[in-house]
Design a protein around this motif. Structure first.
Motif, PDB file in Angstrom:
ATOM      1  N   HIS A 134       0.800  -1.166   0.036  1.00  0.00           N
ATOM      2  CA  HIS A 134      -0.097   0.126   0.074  1.00  0.00           C
ATOM      3  C   HIS A 134       0.750   1.255   0.024  1.00  0.00           C
ATOM      4  O   HIS A 134       1.986   1.359   0.306  1.00  0.00           O
ATOM      5  CB  HIS A 134      -1.027  -0.143   1.207  1.00  0.00           C
ATOM      6  N   ARG A 135       0.291   2.431  -0.255  1.00  0.00           N
ATOM      7  CA  ARG A 135       0.866   3.711  -0.266  1.00  0.00           C
ATOM      8  C   ARG A 135       0.091   4.456   1.010  1.00  0.00           C
ATOM      9  O   ARG A 135      -1.155   4.523   0.683  1.00  0.00           O
ATOM     10  CB  ARG A 135       1.025   4.465  -1.494  1.00  0.00           C
ATOM     11  N   VAL A 136       0.907   4.849   1.753  1.00  0.00           N
ATOM     12  CA  VAL A 136      -0.013   5.674   2.808  1.00  0.00           C
ATOM     13  C   VAL A 136       0.129   7.061   2.611  1.00  0.00           C
ATOM     14  O   VAL A 136       1.366   7.751   2.373  1.00  0.00           O
ATOM     15  CB  VAL A 136       0.704   5.342   4.350  1.00  0.00           C
ATOM     16  N   PHE A 137      -0.843   7.789   2.407  1.00  0.00           N
ATOM     17  CA  PHE A 137      -0.942   9.456   2.044  1.00  0.00           C
ATOM     18  C   PHE A 137      -1.224  10.038   3.605  1.00  0.00           C
ATOM     19  O   PHE A 137      -2.312   9.570   4.188  1.00  0.00           O
ATOM     20  CB  PHE A 137      -1.771   9.520   0.902  1.00  0.00           C
ATOM     21  N   TYR A 138      -0.469  11.035   3.865  1.00  0.00           N
ATOM     22  CA  TYR A 138      -0.939  11.875   4.967  1.00  0.00           C
ATOM     23  C   TYR A 138      -1.308  13.008   4.298  1.00  0.00           C
ATOM     24  O   TYR A 138      -0.558  13.784   3.632  1.00  0.00           O
ATOM     25  CB  TYR A 138       0.270  12.323   5.844  1.00  0.00           C
ATOM     26  N   GLY A 139      -2.512  13.403   4.721  1.00  0.00           N
ATOM     27  CA  GLY A 139      -3.017  14.709   4.056  1.00  0.00           C
ATOM     28  C   GLY A 139      -3.480  15.783   5.135  1.00  0.00           C
ATOM     29  O   GLY A 139      -3.972  15.487   6.148  1.00  0.00           O
ATOM     30  N   GLU A 140      -2.993  17.074   4.830  1.00  0.00           N
ATOM     31  CA  GLU A 140      -3.062  18.237   5.643  1.00  0.00           C
ATOM     32  C   GLU A 140      -4.704  18.840   5.057  1.00  0.00           C
ATOM     33  O   GLU A 140      -4.755  18.711   4.081  1.00  0.00           O
ATOM     34  CB  GLU A 140      -2.279  19.280   5.464  1.00  0.00           C
ATOM     35  N   VAL A 141      -5.562  18.776   6.082  1.00  0.00           N
ATOM     36  CA  VAL A 141      -7.000  19.174   5.894  1.00  0.00           C
ATOM     37  C   VAL A 141      -6.686  20.478   5.584  1.00  0.00           C
ATOM     38  O   VAL A 141      -6.696  21.599   6.661  1.00  0.00           O
ATOM     39  CB  VAL A 141      -7.754  18.581   7.065  1.00  0.00           C
ATOM     40  N   THR A 142      -7.502  20.775   4.544  1.00  0.00           N
ATOM     41  CA  THR A 142      -7.517  22.446   4.041  1.00  0.00           C
ATOM     42  C   THR A 142      -8.798  23.122   4.001  1.00  0.00           C
ATOM     43  O   THR A 142      -9.087  24.068   3.990  1.00  0.00           O
ATOM     44  CB  THR A 142      -6.724  22.779   2.730  1.00  0.00           C
ATOM     45  N   ASP A 143      -9.837  22.215   4.197  1.00  0.00           N
ATOM     46  CA  ASP A 143     -11.307  22.574   3.940  1.00  0.00           C
ATOM     47  C   ASP A 143     -12.196  21.467   4.422  1.00  0.00           C
ATOM     48  O   ASP A 143     -11.718  20.305   4.277  1.00  0.00           O
ATOM     49  CB  ASP A 143     -11.551  23.142   2.504  1.00  0.00           C
TER      50      ASP A 143
END
Ligand SMILES: Cc1cc2nc3c(=O)[nH]c(=O)nc-3n(C[C@H](O)[C@H](O)[C@H](O)COP(=O)(O)O)c2cc1C
Length: 174
Positions: A134-143
């Protein structure tokens, strides 16, 4: 019923044992880079940090959505309500229709979102790591936006809905 003896996990064992962890269900979505929406059903959504607001999703290699997020560094998350099981199945069916012929919302930057979801969040990729298959994406929540409702739950390969015990809401001390 008693637990059987310990043994080293096969992929099926890993799925079955982790399937005993009840989760919510979400659709992670993106623009595929050519203006077309793509998305897939996930249960691997986890809140990582409050300040800054960061969440993670773990997506299988070889999925169009995984490639789209890697290419555009942006994704959206729609957290599904208990009446959205059919959408959870639709977005988990290989080769099937995804955003065609259904109500779609868009984030302020234009990412596709599931209409009538319990929560809709837009993220910019903060970091990404290949871990196993798998690829783990960390996402900064912008909205983001959310509403009240009953969540769609997933346990042991089956969908259900979450009913609380009617106790007071926890004070979030940590
Ligand atoms: C409830 C549920 C949760 C899922 N969670 C994940 C997940 O967290 N990560 C993942 O890669 N696939 C997950 N899947 C499987 C994908 O939704 C499925 O493989 C999908 O077809 C992948 O999209 P693709 O066909 O565009 O590659 C889940 C499926 C279901 C039904």
């Amino acid at each position: 019923m008693t637990l059987p003896v310990f043994h080293a996990p096969t992929p099926t064992d890993m799925r079955r044992s982790m399937g005993r962890f009840t989760t919510g269900v979400a659709v992670v979505s993106a623009d595929d880079g050519t203006g077309n929406p793509c998305g897939m059903t996930i249960s691997s959504l986890t809140s990582v940090s409050l300040e800054p607001p960061i969440l993670l999703v773990s997506l299988t290699h070889g999925s169009r959505t995984t490639d789209a997020i890697a290419a555009t560094s942006a994704f959206a998350v729609s957290i599904l309500g208990s009446r959205q099981e059919a959408l959870a199945r639709r977005f988990a069916t290989r080769g099937g229709a995804r955003f065609e012929d259904m109500p779609v919302d868009h984030s302020r930057s234009g990412l596709p979102l599931i209409a009538d979801a319990l929560a809709q969040l837009e993220c910019r990729v903060h970091a990404a790591h290949d871990i196993g298959d798998h690829r783990v994406f960390y996402g900064e929540v912008t909205d983001m936006r959310w509403r009240d409702g009953t969540g769609l739950a997933f346990y042991s390969g089956r969908f259900g809905d979450f009913h609380d015990f009617g106790h007071d809401e926890l004070p979030w001390l940590y």
